[in-house]
Motif scaffolding. Structure first.
Motif, mmCIF file in Angstrom:
data_model
loop_
_atom_site.group_PDB
_atom_site.id
_atom_site.type_symbol
_atom_site.label_atom_id
_atom_site.label_comp_id
_atom_site.label_asym_id
_atom_site.label_seq_id
_atom_site.Cartn_x
_atom_site.Cartn_y
_atom_site.Cartn_z
ATOM 1 N N ASP B 110 0.825 -1.209 0.000
ATOM 2 C CA ASP B 110 0.000 0.000 0.000
ATOM 3 C C ASP B 110 0.855 1.253 0.000
ATOM 4 O OD1 ASP B 110 -2.541 -1.358 0.154
ATOM 5 O OD2 ASP B 110 -2.036 -1.856 2.225
ATOM 6 N N TRP B 111 2.136 1.093 0.325
ATOM 7 C CA TRP B 111 3.047 2.235 0.362
ATOM 8 C C TRP B 111 4.475 1.740 0.152
ATOM 9 C CZ3 TRP B 111 6.638 1.312 4.041
ATOM 10 C CH2 TRP B 111 6.275 0.542 5.159
ATOM 11 N N ALA B 112 5.358 2.680 -0.160
ATOM 12 C CA ALA B 112 6.768 2.363 -0.391
ATOM 13 C C ALA B 112 7.647 3.382 0.317
ATOM 14 C CB ALA B 112 7.076 2.385 -1.892
ATOM 15 N N MET B 113 8.767 2.890 0.842
ATOM 16 C CA MET B 113 9.826 3.779 1.319
ATOM 17 C C MET B 113 11.115 3.321 0.641
ATOM 18 S SD MET B 113 8.846 4.049 5.395
ATOM 19 C CE MET B 113 10.015 5.315 5.909
ATOM 20 N N THR B 127 13.170 -2.032 12.494
ATOM 21 C CA THR B 127 12.794 -0.874 13.310
ATOM 22 C C THR B 127 11.288 -0.647 13.260
ATOM 23 O OG1 THR B 127 14.954 0.074 12.813
ATOM 24 C CG2 THR B 127 13.285 1.578 13.668
ATOM 25 N N ARG B 130 9.335 -3.127 15.298
ATOM 26 C CA ARG B 130 9.385 -2.809 16.731
ATOM 27 C C ARG B 130 8.501 -1.609 17.063
ATOM 28 N NH1 ARG B 130 15.892 -4.027 17.460
ATOM 29 N NH2 ARG B 130 15.608 -6.216 18.010
ATOM 30 N N ALA B 131 8.423 -0.659 16.148
ATOM 31 C CA ALA B 131 7.566 0.504 16.374
ATOM 32 C C ALA B 131 6.082 0.132 16.313
ATOM 33 C CB ALA B 131 7.871 1.590 15.344
ATOM 34 N N ARG B 276 1.476 0.926 8.199
ATOM 35 C CA ARG B 276 1.686 2.332 7.827
ATOM 36 C C ARG B 276 1.883 3.228 9.047
ATOM 37 N NH1 ARG B 276 -0.148 5.633 2.980
ATOM 38 N NH2 ARG B 276 -1.325 3.819 2.241
ATOM 39 N N ALA B 279 5.322 3.041 10.174
ATOM 40 C CA ALA B 279 6.200 3.656 9.173
ATOM 41 C C ALA B 279 6.210 5.173 9.308
ATOM 42 C CB ALA B 279 5.761 3.251 7.767
ATOM 43 N N LYS B 280 5.097 5.719 9.786
ATOM 44 C CA LYS B 280 5.030 7.175 9.970
ATOM 45 C C LYS B 280 5.824 7.642 11.184
ATOM 46 C CE LYS B 280 0.542 8.214 7.883
ATOM 47 N NZ LYS B 280 -0.785 8.776 8.150
ATOM 48 N N GLU B 281 6.109 6.725 12.103
ATOM 49 C CA GLU B 281 6.741 7.114 13.363
ATOM 50 C C GLU B 281 8.272 7.069 13.336
ATOM 51 O OE1 GLU B 281 5.136 8.341 15.983
ATOM 52 O OE2 GLU B 281 3.375 8.266 14.680
ATOM 53 N N ILE B 282 8.830 6.132 12.580
ATOM 54 C CA ILE B 282 10.285 5.926 12.652
ATOM 55 C C ILE B 282 11.036 7.032 11.907
ATOM 56 C CG2 ILE B 282 10.011 3.437 12.883
ATOM 57 C CD1 ILE B 282 10.881 3.175 9.936
ATOM 58 N N PHE B 283 12.293 7.253 12.320
ATOM 59 C CA PHE B 283 13.129 8.202 11.578
ATOM 60 C C PHE B 283 14.274 7.452 10.925
ATOM 61 C CE2 PHE B 283 16.487 11.284 10.790
ATOM 62 C CZ PHE B 283 15.772 12.276 10.126
ATOM 63 N N VAL B 284 14.187 7.342 9.623
ATOM 64 C CA VAL B 284 15.221 6.684 8.819
ATOM 65 C C VAL B 284 15.507 7.578 7.630
ATOM 66 C CG1 VAL B 284 14.666 4.305 9.473
ATOM 67 C CG2 VAL B 284 13.388 5.388 7.631
ATOM 68 N N THR B 285 16.765 7.661 7.252
ATOM 69 C CA THR B 285 17.103 8.509 6.115
ATOM 70 C C THR B 285 18.532 8.245 5.672
ATOM 71 O OG1 THR B 285 16.818 10.780 5.280
ATOM 72 C CG2 THR B 285 18.032 10.532 7.368
#
Lengths: 425, 425
Positions: B110-113, B127, B130-131, B276, B279-285
């Protein structure tokens, strides 16, 4: 005329197929809503968003863009390599050339290991420090950014205490705090992380004291720990080698990334012979770490670093921008704090605890064609010549004027307010 | 005439400036010494090393090369985007197109990162799991490869027990072992990792049982844990979506990487709506995660996946190679075990505990122009047409013949022996 019709449509589409519509350090969630999330093209010092608005780019991809977007000599080197081969079944022979070039360029470096993300480099440095003498503890300056893996990412979601059980925090620029940590964890400290300057978001940036850098070096020597300078953001912005070379303090490991191939994806750990044994033991790798095109771009970037006046010119441009903004702010009755080196300027307003003034000013700048960041340090590229700086200064002057007229009616940024109140709680 | 004069010179230079002369999965330290460490160029199904020897490439960059090196439609798409902009101050608008294309292509998504390395995708999935419900435990099948970060890298140097304190190991393809783990860690399990097939080095590869996959799905559903299929290596090799789609088992998260942009550096986590929120909560970059050129290459790769017969043709080519090798091995009196799907073939010899026979055979293949791997699964690309396979089969036939003549005088590989005896101890 500035518009954001297409930007809004893109955000709506993105919201459906990307969590929060975007994530990570390039998410505009904490920026004023006028800031475009998506771009269409870039050239030299300029960016164009999806609506066709053009901006002079002071963020430079958050660091990677050192010589200007699409800088011809580096593009040409990358194109030649791409035609030969990029992601092959092993590295290209130019990997050896690149490692030799780094060893020649960076004073402490006896060897190089390449990776992709800055976080790859910092994680590799951590692992390598632990392998060096089989110790656990990593010293980490509170609040500094060393990447977005579980051991270092700044947001807690999905992170468990075990991820940081062997990380001990000290105070940046505080030699006593380092002394205390080495005393408390005597014989257990594997490595010490330090950013070369303090370049955190939402706060003033500053350079470290010589005493701090020298104390870190001495304590690592006395205790056989490794000193790690995380030069991912600042590397080659402040010096033609590791950023602490001008201080006369050399690390055992330096992490480089961001601009070392002018935007092509590659990062590196550069180490001294002291750390070579550990480097031979660890297993680190990635699908694209050995791709040749970014290596060709990095070789040419190092050549440009050696042979052009990029360092002197970006400094002169940074100084010109800083002086111009200082005069304008004073003339308009604002107190703008410009901190950090002028090539990596941080700009914050006095008496602006919730950043509403800075946010409003950068929106006025944005609508006049200069993309200036309200809370992150910025970057000056080789493409930011006098004419570009002066074009920005013309815009910022009007932006200060417009800001004056809006001072009574500014509102704080809603998402930022949630974040700040969560932090205060 | 095959030679390796320049290869030896390069290795000597590399030894000085790169720890061990090379590191990671593309190091040739465990390969026969004739295997070139560095390459000069690649095109279609072929590689050339620094000495000018050419090889038909069955390793395909350890996965990334799906349509052939330098495949024109994808190169053209990348070149067009590179001219517009690659690493800008935010993603290109085509990031939205790419996320939409993945959501359309992969059933559960439904979504992609997007990210860079395979390890970025698997670490993000961990991650995120776990979130999801604030739990710690990750189930991980013993001996499977999910990347090279501290929580998963296969070698112990620099890794501390805390890195894996919340990882619980189960047995791949063993539903009871999953049941036991869920019982023992009731209410604590965040996610379950599974490779879609068993594709480990030095051992036979195989596909999972339907019962295993279905049990994993059911236990995750019953316990509100996330099922993660690590499709970094196998994704789009076995199906035009997630590799477990043909089994009718859909994950909550799938990790893709390697070939999704035919060699351009990009990986992805594809998630369902269930995941989802986390996925909105974690900080990855990452510095280069949002670069546009690999996204343009990925959009075109997905188009090629949808519109060509690549899946059917790579299967037919894999089958042709497998059948040919089976007949040749039998004719020459060898028992070659060819396991895993024929598009990702693993080739090992019976009665070859220290791999000396397989090593010698691949050297004979190498010197006759086919780069076949003695311990890692291989990959068939769209450029491996019948003529290419037949050219290889002519070489492998001669290689079997040459091998017969050397059977009395083979020696095991010294570094491999150290590793195997260290493992046995």
């Amino acid at each position: 005329m500035w518009s954001n019709k297409r930007a809004r449509e893109l955000k709506e589409r993105a919201e459906k197929v990307i969590p929060n519509g975007m994530y990570g350090h390039e998410s505009t969630r904490l920026l004023p809503e006028e800031f475009p999330q998506f771009f269409h093209r870039a050239e030299g010092a300029r960016l164009w968003d999806a609506d066709g608005n053009s901006y002079i780019d002071y963020v430079c991809a958050y660091g990677p863009n050192l010589f200007g977007h699409g800088y011809a000599p580096i593009e040409e080197a990358a194109r030649r390599q791409q035609a030969l081969g990029d992601t092959m079944t092993g590295p290209s022979e130019i990997m050896v050339d690149l490692a030799e070039a780094f060893v020649a360029q960076v004073q402490h470096a006896d060897w190089a290991m390449f990776c992709k993300n800055g976080t790859d480099a910092t994680t590799m440095a951590m692992t390598l420090s632990r392998a060096h003498r089989g110790r656990k503890i990593i010293l980490y300056a509170t609040g500094t950014y060393h990447g977005a893996a579980p051991w270092c990412t700044p947001r807690p979601a999905g992170i468990i205490p075990e991820d940081r059980a062997a990380i001990v925090y000290y105070d940046y620029n505080d030699p006593q705090s380092l002394e205390d940590a080495f005393r408390q964890y005597d014989g257990q400290i594997a490595g010490v992380f330090a950013t070369p300057i303090r370049h955190e978001v939402f706060v003033d940036n500053y350079e470290p004291s010589l005493e701090y850098a020298q104390t870190a070096r001495r304590l690592c020597d006395e205790n056989d720990a490794l000193l790690i300078v995380d030069d991912v953001r600042a590397g080659f912005r402040l010096a033609r080698g590791c950023s602490w070379e001008p201080l006369g303090v050399l690390p055992d490991l330096a992490c480089f990334g961001k601009c070392i191939a002018n935007g092509y994806p590659i990062s590196a750990v550069l180490g001294s012979d002291k750390a070579r044994g550990a480097a031979k033991e660890i297993f680190v790798t990635g699908s694209f770490w050995f791709s040749a095109t970014p290596m060709a771009a990095a070789i040419e970037t190092l050549k440009q670093i050696r042979t052009t006046d990029y360092l002197e010119r970006t400094r002169a441009s940074g100084d010109r921008l800083r002086a111009g903004l200082e005069a304008q702010a004073a003339a308009h009755g604002f107190s703008l704090r410009q901190t950090g080196p002028s090539v990596m300027p941080q700009m914050l307003f006095d008496d602006d605890p919730d950043f509403r003034v800075g946010y409003a000013w950068t929106v006025e700048c944005l609508k006049r064609g200069s993309y200036i960041h309200p809370y992150h340090n910025q970057f000056i590229s080789y493409a930011h010549d006098d004419a570009v700086i002066d074009e920005t200064l013309a815009a910022t002057d009007l932006a200060f004027e417009a800001l004056k007229g809006r001072m009574g009616s500014l509102e704080p940024h809603p998402v930022l307010m949630q974040l700040l109140s969560a932090k205060a709680a």
